[in-house]
Design a protein around this motif. Sequence first.
Motif, short mmCIF file in Angstrom:
data_model
loop_
_atom_site.label_atom_id
_atom_site.label_comp_id
_atom_site.label_asym_id
_atom_site.label_seq_id
_atom_site.Cartn_x
_atom_site.Cartn_y
_atom_site.Cartn_z
N PHE A 1 0.87 -1.18 0.00
CA PHE A 1 0.00 0.00 0.00
C PHE A 1 0.90 1.22 0.00
O PHE A 1 1.82 1.33 0.83
CB PHE A 1 -0.90 0.01 1.24
CG PHE A 1 -1.50 1.35 1.55
CD1 PHE A 1 -2.38 1.97 0.67
CD2 PHE A 1 -1.21 1.99 2.74
CE1 PHE A 1 -2.94 3.21 0.96
CE2 PHE A 1 -1.76 3.23 3.05
CZ PHE A 1 -2.63 3.84 2.15
N SER A 2 0.64 2.16 -0.93
CA SER A 2 1.46 3.37 -1.03
C SER A 2 0.57 4.60 -1.07
O SER A 2 -0.41 4.65 -1.81
CB SER A 2 2.31 3.34 -2.31
OG SER A 2 3.20 2.25 -2.31
N PHE B 1 3.99 0.41 2.37
CA PHE B 1 3.92 -0.59 3.43
C PHE B 1 3.52 -1.93 2.84
O PHE B 1 2.73 -2.00 1.90
CB PHE B 1 2.87 -0.18 4.48
CG PHE B 1 3.07 1.19 5.06
CD1 PHE B 1 3.85 1.38 6.19
CD2 PHE B 1 2.48 2.30 4.45
CE1 PHE B 1 4.02 2.65 6.71
CE2 PHE B 1 2.66 3.57 4.98
CZ PHE B 1 3.44 3.75 6.11
N ASP B 2 4.05 -3.01 3.42
CA ASP B 2 3.60 -4.35 3.07
C ASP B 2 2.25 -4.61 3.72
O ASP B 2 2.04 -4.29 4.91
CB ASP B 2 4.60 -5.40 3.56
CG ASP B 2 5.93 -5.33 2.83
OD1 ASP B 2 5.94 -4.95 1.64
OD2 ASP B 2 6.96 -5.64 3.45
N HIS C 1 -7.92 3.25 -2.51
CA HIS C 1 -6.51 3.11 -2.15
C HIS C 1 -5.88 2.04 -3.03
O HIS C 1 -6.53 1.06 -3.43
CB HIS C 1 -6.37 2.74 -0.68
CG HIS C 1 -6.59 3.90 0.24
ND1 HIS C 1 -7.08 3.75 1.52
CD2 HIS C 1 -6.40 5.25 0.06
CE1 HIS C 1 -7.17 4.95 2.09
NE2 HIS C 1 -6.76 5.86 1.23
N ASP C 2 -4.60 2.23 -3.33
CA ASP C 2 -4.00 1.42 -4.38
C ASP C 2 -3.99 -0.07 -4.09
O ASP C 2 -4.04 -0.89 -5.01
CB ASP C 2 -2.60 1.92 -4.74
CG ASP C 2 -1.56 1.73 -3.64
OD1 ASP C 2 -1.94 1.46 -2.47
OD2 ASP C 2 -0.37 1.89 -3.94
N ASP C 3 -3.96 -0.46 -2.82
CA ASP C 3 -3.97 -1.89 -2.52
C ASP C 3 -5.32 -2.53 -2.79
O ASP C 3 -5.42 -3.76 -2.86
CB ASP C 3 -3.52 -2.16 -1.08
CG ASP C 3 -4.34 -1.43 -0.04
OD1 ASP C 3 -4.72 -0.26 -0.28
OD2 ASP C 3 -4.60 -2.00 1.05
N ASN D 1 -7.46 8.37 -9.37
CA ASN D 1 -6.60 9.00 -10.37
C ASN D 1 -5.12 8.97 -10.00
O ASN D 1 -4.27 9.10 -10.89
CB ASN D 1 -7.05 10.45 -10.61
CG ASN D 1 -8.36 10.54 -11.36
OD1 ASN D 1 -8.70 9.64 -12.13
ND2 ASN D 1 -9.11 11.60 -11.14
N LEU D 2 -4.81 8.79 -8.73
CA LEU D 2 -3.42 8.62 -8.33
C LEU D 2 -2.87 7.28 -8.80
O LEU D 2 -1.67 7.13 -9.02
CB LEU D 2 -3.29 8.71 -6.80
CG LEU D 2 -3.64 10.04 -6.15
CD1 LEU D 2 -3.56 9.91 -4.63
CD2 LEU D 2 -2.71 11.15 -6.64
N VAL D 3 -3.75 6.31 -8.95
CA VAL D 3 -3.35 4.94 -9.32
C VAL D 3 -3.53 4.70 -10.81
O VAL D 3 -2.68 4.09 -11.46
CB VAL D 3 -4.16 3.91 -8.50
CG1 VAL D 3 -3.61 2.50 -8.73
CG2 VAL D 3 -4.15 4.24 -7.02
#
Length: 209
Positions: A14-15, A21-22, A66-68, A95-97
């Motif tokens: 997750f970024s 973070f893992d 969130h990207d994860d 849009n960040l991803v």
Amino acid sequence: MTPRIDHTTTSGTFSLDGQTFDVENNAWVVGDDSECVIIDAPHDVAAIRRLVGDRHVLGVVCTHAHDDHVRRAPELADAVGAPIFLHPDDMVLWNLVHPDREPDRELADGQVIEVGGASLRVLHTPGHAPGAVCLYSPELGVVFTGDTLFAGGPGATGRSYSDFDVVVASIRDRLLPLPEDTEVRTGHGESSTIGAIRPQFDEWVARGY
């Protein structure tokens, strides 16, 4: 046919805000033997496709962006031939991803997704993310809470586009009124029930969990 819930856990990262973070994410598939809905698209497309099998997928429903939870959404949606659903308030995170690919359908509070003899009612629960949603199925006695609510407390609110007071209000007003035997299936970690979580809520709020 009887609706069921299939589950797998996938590992990745997750970024946000310049940190990574893992994490391990839950992925959920809801439906019967012929059709299903995928809830979130974390990390491992192959693992999720194994849960789906040869069923018709009505959609990849994202609890938030969130990207994860959405990094694999376009790849997964293309692989199973299904649209991506996302609440529009989470486009700032999407849009960040995926700046070059939009979701296919919007989620709205109160919307009902019918799949395999079960219904998934969309509950807009902002706080962890502005467009976060939970999916409540009265037939299955389950609410899929993404990262809004965990067995041990509210979703984290220490990063951009999150707000502790807002997530607390979402949990208090939208989730805690559900029947106490409702199972809480989360985006990370163990499941719980509304009845087990409700007595802890005031303590979480008091300590600003």
